[in-house]
Write a protein that holds these residues in place. Structure first.
Motif, PDB file in Angstrom:
ATOM      1  N   VAL A 107       0.837  -1.209   0.000  1.00  0.00           N
ATOM      2  CA  VAL A 107       0.000   0.000   0.000  1.00  0.00           C
ATOM      3  C   VAL A 107       0.872   1.260   0.000  1.00  0.00           C
ATOM      4  CG1 VAL A 107      -1.687   1.340   1.312  1.00  0.00           C
ATOM      5  CG2 VAL A 107      -1.941  -1.139   1.113  1.00  0.00           C
ATOM      6  N   GLY A 108       0.548   2.161  -0.911  1.00  0.00           N
ATOM      7  CA  GLY A 108       1.240   3.442  -0.992  1.00  0.00           C
ATOM      8  C   GLY A 108       2.518   3.416  -1.802  1.00  0.00           C
ATOM      9  N   ARG A 109       2.979   2.228  -2.193  1.00  0.00           N
ATOM     10  CA  ARG A 109       4.234   2.116  -2.933  1.00  0.00           C
ATOM     11  C   ARG A 109       3.949   1.955  -4.421  1.00  0.00           C
ATOM     12  NH1 ARG A 109       6.685  -2.785   0.299  1.00  0.00           N
ATOM     13  NH2 ARG A 109       8.110  -2.863  -1.503  1.00  0.00           N
ATOM     14  N   VAL A 110       4.526   2.830  -5.220  1.00  0.00           N
ATOM     15  CA  VAL A 110       4.310   2.779  -6.662  1.00  0.00           C
ATOM     16  C   VAL A 110       5.002   1.550  -7.247  1.00  0.00           C
ATOM     17  CG1 VAL A 110       4.637   3.965  -8.863  1.00  0.00           C
ATOM     18  CG2 VAL A 110       4.186   5.290  -6.789  1.00  0.00           C
ATOM     19  N   GLN A 111       4.258   0.822  -8.063  1.00  0.00           N
ATOM     20  CA  GLN A 111       4.803  -0.354  -8.749  1.00  0.00           C
ATOM     21  C   GLN A 111       4.854  -0.052 -10.250  1.00  0.00           C
ATOM     22  OE1 GLN A 111       5.670  -3.228  -6.657  1.00  0.00           O
ATOM     23  NE2 GLN A 111       5.403  -1.440  -5.331  1.00  0.00           N
ATOM     24  N   SER A 112       6.049  -0.041 -10.794  1.00  0.00           N
ATOM     25  CA  SER A 112       6.187   0.248 -12.223  1.00  0.00           C
ATOM     26  C   SER A 112       5.624  -0.898 -13.047  1.00  0.00           C
ATOM     27  CB  SER A 112       7.654   0.469 -12.587  1.00  0.00           C
ATOM     28  OG  SER A 112       8.376  -0.749 -12.499  1.00  0.00           O
ATOM     29  N   ARG A 113       5.310  -0.603 -14.311  1.00  0.00           N
ATOM     30  CA  ARG A 113       4.820  -1.649 -15.203  1.00  0.00           C
ATOM     31  C   ARG A 113       5.861  -2.758 -15.350  1.00  0.00           C
ATOM     32  NH1 ARG A 113       2.947   3.162 -16.881  1.00  0.00           N
ATOM     33  NH2 ARG A 113       0.746   3.331 -17.523  1.00  0.00           N
ATOM     34  N   GLU A 114       7.119  -2.360 -15.439  1.00  0.00           N
ATOM     35  CA  GLU A 114       8.189  -3.347 -15.600  1.00  0.00           C
ATOM     36  C   GLU A 114       8.280  -4.266 -14.374  1.00  0.00           C
ATOM     37  OE1 GLU A 114       8.540  -0.161 -18.349  1.00  0.00           O
ATOM     38  OE2 GLU A 114       8.517  -0.075 -16.160  1.00  0.00           O
ATOM     39  N   LEU A 115       8.126  -3.665 -13.198  1.00  0.00           N
ATOM     40  CA  LEU A 115       8.188  -4.449 -11.967  1.00  0.00           C
ATOM     41  C   LEU A 115       7.006  -5.408 -11.880  1.00  0.00           C
ATOM     42  CD1 LEU A 115       9.773  -4.849  -9.316  1.00  0.00           C
ATOM     43  CD2 LEU A 115       8.227  -3.184  -8.264  1.00  0.00           C
ATOM     44  N   LEU A 116       5.820  -4.919 -12.247  1.00  0.00           N
ATOM     45  CA  LEU A 116       4.635  -5.774 -12.227  1.00  0.00           C
ATOM     46  C   LEU A 116       4.788  -6.918 -13.223  1.00  0.00           C
ATOM     47  CD1 LEU A 116       1.808  -3.085 -11.997  1.00  0.00           C
ATOM     48  CD2 LEU A 116       2.510  -4.674 -10.198  1.00  0.00           C
ATOM     49  N   LEU A 117       5.340  -6.609 -14.379  1.00  0.00           N
ATOM     50  CA  LEU A 117       5.523  -7.641 -15.391  1.00  0.00           C
ATOM     51  C   LEU A 117       6.438  -8.744 -14.874  1.00  0.00           C
ATOM     52  CD1 LEU A 117       4.605  -8.180 -18.310  1.00  0.00           C
ATOM     53  CD2 LEU A 117       6.756  -7.171 -19.082  1.00  0.00           C
ATOM     54  N   GLU A 118       7.465  -8.357 -14.163  1.00  0.00           N
ATOM     55  CA  GLU A 118       8.422  -9.328 -13.643  1.00  0.00           C
ATOM     56  C   GLU A 118       7.871 -10.098 -12.438  1.00  0.00           C
ATOM     57  OE1 GLU A 118      11.939  -7.149 -12.777  1.00  0.00           O
ATOM     58  OE2 GLU A 118      12.559  -6.982 -14.870  1.00  0.00           O
ATOM     59  N   GLN A 119       7.235  -9.387 -11.489  1.00  0.00           N
ATOM     60  CA  GLN A 119       6.857 -10.014 -10.225  1.00  0.00           C
ATOM     61  C   GLN A 119       5.465 -10.641 -10.230  1.00  0.00           C
ATOM     62  OE1 GLN A 119       7.688  -7.702  -6.744  1.00  0.00           O
ATOM     63  NE2 GLN A 119       9.776  -7.257  -7.371  1.00  0.00           N
ATOM     64  N   VAL A 120       4.561 -10.138 -11.054  1.00  0.00           N
ATOM     65  CA  VAL A 120       3.212 -10.703 -11.120  1.00  0.00           C
ATOM     66  C   VAL A 120       3.093 -11.647 -12.316  1.00  0.00           C
ATOM     67  CG1 VAL A 120       0.742 -10.206 -11.323  1.00  0.00           C
ATOM     68  CG2 VAL A 120       2.219  -8.698  -9.974  1.00  0.00           C
ATOM     69  N   TRP A 121       3.548 -11.174 -13.470  1.00  0.00           N
ATOM     70  CA  TRP A 121       3.470 -11.997 -14.677  1.00  0.00           C
ATOM     71  C   TRP A 121       4.626 -13.003 -14.762  1.00  0.00           C
ATOM     72  CZ3 TRP A 121       0.484  -7.876 -14.409  1.00  0.00           C
ATOM     73  CH2 TRP A 121      -0.685  -7.812 -15.159  1.00  0.00           C
ATOM     74  N   GLY A 122       5.755 -12.669 -14.115  1.00  0.00           N
ATOM     75  CA  GLY A 122       6.924 -13.540 -14.192  1.00  0.00           C
ATOM     76  C   GLY A 122       7.659 -13.441 -15.501  1.00  0.00           C
ATOM     77  N   LEU A 123       7.528 -12.289 -16.183  1.00  0.00           N
ATOM     78  CA  LEU A 123       8.144 -12.101 -17.488  1.00  0.00           C
ATOM     79  C   LEU A 123       9.249 -11.070 -17.427  1.00  0.00           C
ATOM     80  CD1 LEU A 123       4.910 -11.977 -19.653  1.00  0.00           C
ATOM     81  CD2 LEU A 123       6.550 -13.843 -19.576  1.00  0.00           C
ATOM     82  N   SER A 124      10.209 -11.196 -18.342  1.00  0.00           N
ATOM     83  CA  SER A 124      11.281 -10.219 -18.452  1.00  0.00           C
ATOM     84  C   SER A 124      10.700  -8.866 -18.823  1.00  0.00           C
ATOM     85  CB  SER A 124      12.286 -10.658 -19.520  1.00  0.00           C
ATOM     86  OG  SER A 124      13.232  -9.648 -19.754  1.00  0.00           O
ATOM     87  N   SER A 125      11.227  -7.804 -18.230  1.00  0.00           N
ATOM     88  CA  SER A 125      10.646  -6.473 -18.388  1.00  0.00           C
ATOM     89  C   SER A 125      10.807  -5.899 -19.788  1.00  0.00           C
ATOM     90  CB  SER A 125      11.262  -5.509 -17.375  1.00  0.00           C
ATOM     91  OG  SER A 125      12.653  -5.401 -17.578  1.00  0.00           O
TER      92      SER A 125
END
Length: 229
Positions: A170-188
């Motif tokens: 909460v309150g921490r900005v998550q970049s698209r690249e970070l989400l792609l890596e940590q949620v999708w498990g894909l290279s940014s």
């Protein structure tokens, strides 16, 4: 051996995908129509379904809707195969529960990377169950239930994972690249537009709490409590 159901009426493309997936250790089955895909999905549970949008008997979107409405296939990851001109169909696919998409023409290597990333997500041990709450939002990671103001809202597996990631930060900005890596498990370095579409769908499902999901222009997304210091 992970099993992939390939649904595409373009025979040459389907056979190319089939050959390459088998070469890296997947088992596969090809279906050339929507009806054949639904039968194949019932006969043998797939670990992932590759689903073309354009099929001769029904749209891939309708196939996706029926798969999501069937208990035995409700939670099977679905990756849509779309042409660049079919963005509207891609969005409708997400609306009925698709997890990801690959745009034609695509690199077979990228496709394999996406499939392996999806399989990693499914096999990663989860932390002990807990309930994440913020204002009217309640996400029960044990029962896999999400409530807004006490009313249950149905999320796809990927939407649930995305919301869990954001609510735990909460309150921490998550970049698209970070989400792609940590949620999708894909290279940014891969396509990130799918994240924007999932965020749009997730925000709609938050309903009266949609203001909790903020876009930080040029950076990414975050969950906040409106009015909080």
């Amino acid at each position: 051996m992970p099993h992939i159901l390939i649904v595409d009426d373009e025979r040459d493309l389907a056979e190319l995908i089939d050959f390459n997936l088998r070469a890296v250790g997947f088992s596969t089955r090809i279906a050339a129509t929507g009806d054949a895909a639904l039968v194949a999905a019932r006969e043998q549970r797939a670990d992932i379904i590759l689903l073309d949008v354009m099929l001769p008997d029904m749209s891939g979107v309708e196939v996706c809707r029926q798969l999501r409405a069937t208990p035995s296939t409700r939670d099977v990851p679905i990756v849509m195969l779309t042409a660049k001109s079919e963005e509207g169909d891609r969005v409708r696919g997400f609306e009925v529960g698709a997890d990801d998409y690959v745009t034609k023409p695509f690199s077979v290597r990228e496709l394999v990377l996406r499939l392996k990333a999806i399989l990693r997500r499914g096999s990663t041990p989860q932390d002990a169950g807990s309930t994440l709450t913020l204002g009217p939002l309640s996400l029960d990671t044990t029962a896999h239930r999400f409530l807004v103001e006490g009313r249950e809202v149905v999320l796809t597996a990927l939407e649930f994972r995305l919301l869990e990631h954001l609510l735990s930060r909460v309150g921490r900005v998550q970049s698209r690249e970070l989400l792609l890596e940590q949620v999708w498990g894909l290279s940014s370095h891969l396509e990130t537009r799918t994240i924007d579409t999932h965020i749009m769908r997730l925000r709609e499902k938050l309903g009266p709490a949609r203001a909790y999901l903020e876009t930080v222009r040029g950076v990414g997304y975050r969950i906040v409590e409106p009015g909080a210091a």
